[in-house]
Design an enzyme around this catalytic site. Structure first.
Site, short mmCIF file in Angstrom:
data_model
loop_
_atom_site.label_atom_id
_atom_site.label_comp_id
_atom_site.label_asym_id
_atom_site.label_seq_id
_atom_site.Cartn_x
_atom_site.Cartn_y
_atom_site.Cartn_z
N GLU A 151 -17.20 77.15 19.63
CA GLU A 151 -18.38 76.46 19.09
C GLU A 151 -19.62 77.24 19.50
O GLU A 151 -19.71 77.72 20.64
CB GLU A 151 -18.46 75.03 19.63
CG GLU A 151 -19.73 74.27 19.24
CD GLU A 151 -19.77 72.87 19.85
OE1 GLU A 151 -18.69 72.26 20.01
OE2 GLU A 151 -20.88 72.40 20.20
N GLU A 156 -29.95 72.79 20.48
CA GLU A 156 -29.76 71.37 20.74
C GLU A 156 -30.97 70.85 21.50
O GLU A 156 -31.58 71.58 22.29
CB GLU A 156 -28.49 71.12 21.56
CG GLU A 156 -27.20 71.27 20.78
CD GLU A 156 -25.99 70.88 21.60
OE1 GLU A 156 -25.44 69.78 21.38
OE2 GLU A 156 -25.60 71.67 22.48
#
Length: 622
Positions: A151, A156
């Site tokens: 990933e 974020e």
């Protein structure tokens, strides 16, 4: 004053030259990237269906998230004013109290390597968790699921820690379930009030994350195998706002903040265009058993050639360290068969290009046995298990299932080949009773040999047999396995394995324990007198390393004859100690250790084994 004035002029000139050089360097870098995929959001309505799909549902998404991701609902995802708006709302929907959208480019925008730029303004408020990130589109690493497949989190942000931007990678070796994830943060106080460009530059050797061109986290491939670097396959983009969850909801959800929006001005993906180039010349009029040479050219528009590799299908025949335009790779003792050959060039940035596969047919029969790498395996070298012979089912192998379930290489054949967990490369696995594989080998010297096989099994006991030209050599050999990790089994009997000189067919048959096999090796026994005990033949020796030369990692094999304290060390060519690879008591037996190249400069090194005897050998990192 005149001196000062002249000095000032000189400094100004140097500064101007520096700016000119820097500008040209930046321009050269810019010229190496070309826009490959984008959405400028210069339309209105729902997101472009040719570029975006939706992940839909309210099951928590593995993070205990509180929202329901909707499908084609303009309240949650729409384009207006030349911008994409992803909106999280407080409303009951699908059994949840919040709605949002999760847009994906899967099978509409998928890339291996590239530069990703997303200009976005983020939501704010306790409980929000926006993300710009990537997942693999179709990866076979590990069990084919997260975290083995990897990933990449480009951006974020959690509302309870306003203004802090995070970039993170997750892999089998490094992930948040083990609290070993790799990442970094940067403070962007205006993340929720202004547009900023969140970028990933993804090359074969590293992932570099930045905001507005300011790089703040780099993850380097180094010596990682797929457990640490599954980032050499297609990934796709994901844009979403989560609500609550294991991270976003750590301080609860402020229900007074809704609705909240992530505004995206554009999404752009660039591909690298400064790729090296390679050509391949196929020799003609080849006779079976002949030594031949493949030739070609290699060049790189913005760097240096690092190496040229010659492949037969997925199998590496030979690697040549080369920085000139012309290359030649010899192949000895070529066998009858039908082959597909290509050359690959790799530059100093890790970028590679392959020539088109070219057929090379020696003889007319493509259905008979032929060595996978065009030449018989030398019996004294490692025989890599995945390089079993060509010829197909019931000729080169027997496999009870028709498909390669390992998803490694040789996908058009039935033997299950996996990306190995034992260093680098591949292994065969998922074997069943009475399955077998064949290898064309060449014995350059007749004599008595001992056999080593590197395998793993979830069973406590494995058994197998070995034949040469249909002659059984070890009957059904049975061996206990201490755990499910790979280990080297030494097949040493009083009689040994008597082999005649010449080209022969090795057949490995499985009987019990469903072993996975990485490699095999045969070692010629030293001559001995009739009264000499067999145990005296076990000496402390270096057995070599493979691959050599190497880029990421190599496995060093050594044998201990007498129990005692053993030290295995690495030195540079100046004699300076670089690393200690082993320093402890050893029982008699065969040992392997993996040397990772991370932190080591390319060049020649010496590894030294010290015990009851001292032995040295050379290895090369390039």
């Amino acid at each position: 004053m005149i001196l000062i004035k002249n000095l000032s002029i000189k400094l100004s000139l140097v500064f101007c030259l520096f700016i000119l050089f820097a500008s040209s360097h930046i321009q050269a870098q810019s010229d190496s990237w070309e826009l490959a995929w984008s959405d400028e959001f210069d339309y209105s309505g729902l997101p472009d269906a040719s570029r975006w799909s939706y992940d839909v549902g309210g099951h928590g998404w593995g993070n205990q998230e509180e929202q329901f991701y909707t499908d084609k609902r303009s309240e949650n995802a729409r384009v207006e004013g030349d911008q994409l708006i992803i909106e999280a709302r407080r409303e009951s929907f699908g059994g949840r109290n919040y709605t949002s959208s999760r847009l994906i480019s899967k099978e509409k925008g998928d890339w291996t390597y590239g530069r990703v730029e997303v200009r976005a303004q983020l939501p704010s408020g306790r409980g929000t968790w926006p993300a710009i990130w990537m997942l693999p589109t179709n990866s076979s690493y590990g069990n084919g699921r997260w975290p083995q497949t990897g990933e990449i989190d480009i951006m974020e942000h959690v509302g309870h820690d306003q203004g802090k931007i995070h970039a993170t990678i997750h892999t089998e070796a490094f992930n948040h379930l083990q609290n070993t994830q790799k990442g970094q943060s940067i403070n962007i106080p205006t993340a929720s009030t202004s547009l900023h460009v969140y970028s990933l530059e993804w090359t074969p050797t590293e992932l570099e994350f930045s905001v507005d061109g300011n790089e703040y986290f780099t993850y380097t491939r180094g010596s990682q195998n797929w457990r640490g670097w599954p980032f050499d396959t297609d990934f796709h983009l994901i844009l979403n706002i989560a609500i609550g969850g294991s991270w976003g909801g750590q301080q609860g959800i402020d229900n007074n903040i809704f609705p909240q929006q992530m505004v995206i001005d554009y999404v752009r993906v660039y591909r690298y265009t400064g790729l090296p180039k390679v050509t391949l010349n196929i020799p003609s009029n080849i006779v079976t058993g002949q030594d031949i040479s493949f030739t070609g050219t290699a060049s790189d528009p913005d760097g240096q050639i690092r190496r040229v590799e010659l492949y037969q299908r997925d199998g590496l025949i030979q690697r040549l360290i080369r920085d000139t335009d012309q290359w030649t790779i010899p192949v000895e003792n070529i066998s009858q068969g039908c082959y597909m050959v290509h050359a690959t060039v790799v530059d100093n940035g890790g970028w590679s290009t392959s020539s088109d596969p070219r057929p090379l047919n020696i003889g007319a029969d493509c259905s008979s046995l032929a060595p996978y790498l065009m030449s018989p395996h030398p019996i004294s070298d490692r025989i890599e298990a995945e390089y079993y012979d060509l010829g197909g089912p019931r000729v080169a192998y027997r496999d009870l299932s028709p498909d390669n379930d390992g998803k490694g290489i040789r996908l058009d054949e039935g033997v299950d080949v996996y990306p190995t967990t034992d260093g680098v490369g591949y292994h065969i696995g998922n074997t069943s009773r009475r399955e077998w594989v064949k290898y064309t080998v060449n014995v350059d010297k007749a004599g008595i040999y001992d056999f080593q096989i590197r395998l793993a099994s979830k069973s406590d006991v494995v058994s197998f047999s070995v034949e040469f030209d249909d002659e059984d050599k070890i009957s059904e050999f049975e061996s206990p396995i201490s755990n499910s990790n790979f280990q080297t089994i030494r097949v040493i009997t009083d009689e040994g394995i008597q082999l005649n000189e010449g080209t022969q067919i090795l057949k490995l048959t499985f009987h019990r324990g469903t072993p996975s096999v990485n490699w095999m090796r045969f070692r010629l026994r030293p001559s001995r007198t009739n009264n000499e005990p067999l145990d005296d033949l076990d000496q402390t020796i270096l057995l070599g390393n493979y691959p050599n030369p190497f880029t990421t990692s190599t496995t060093i094999d050594y044998q201990i004859g007498r129990p005692g304290h053993v030290v295995l060390e690495l030195f540079n060519t100046l004699g300076q100690h670089v690393r200690t690879l082993a320093n402890h008591h050893h029982q008699s037996g065969h040992y392997s250790t993996i040397l990772n190249a991370y932190g080591l400069s390319p060049g020649i090194y010496i590894y030294r084994l010290s015990g009851d005897v001292t032995a040295n050998a050379l290895l090369s990192i390039y």
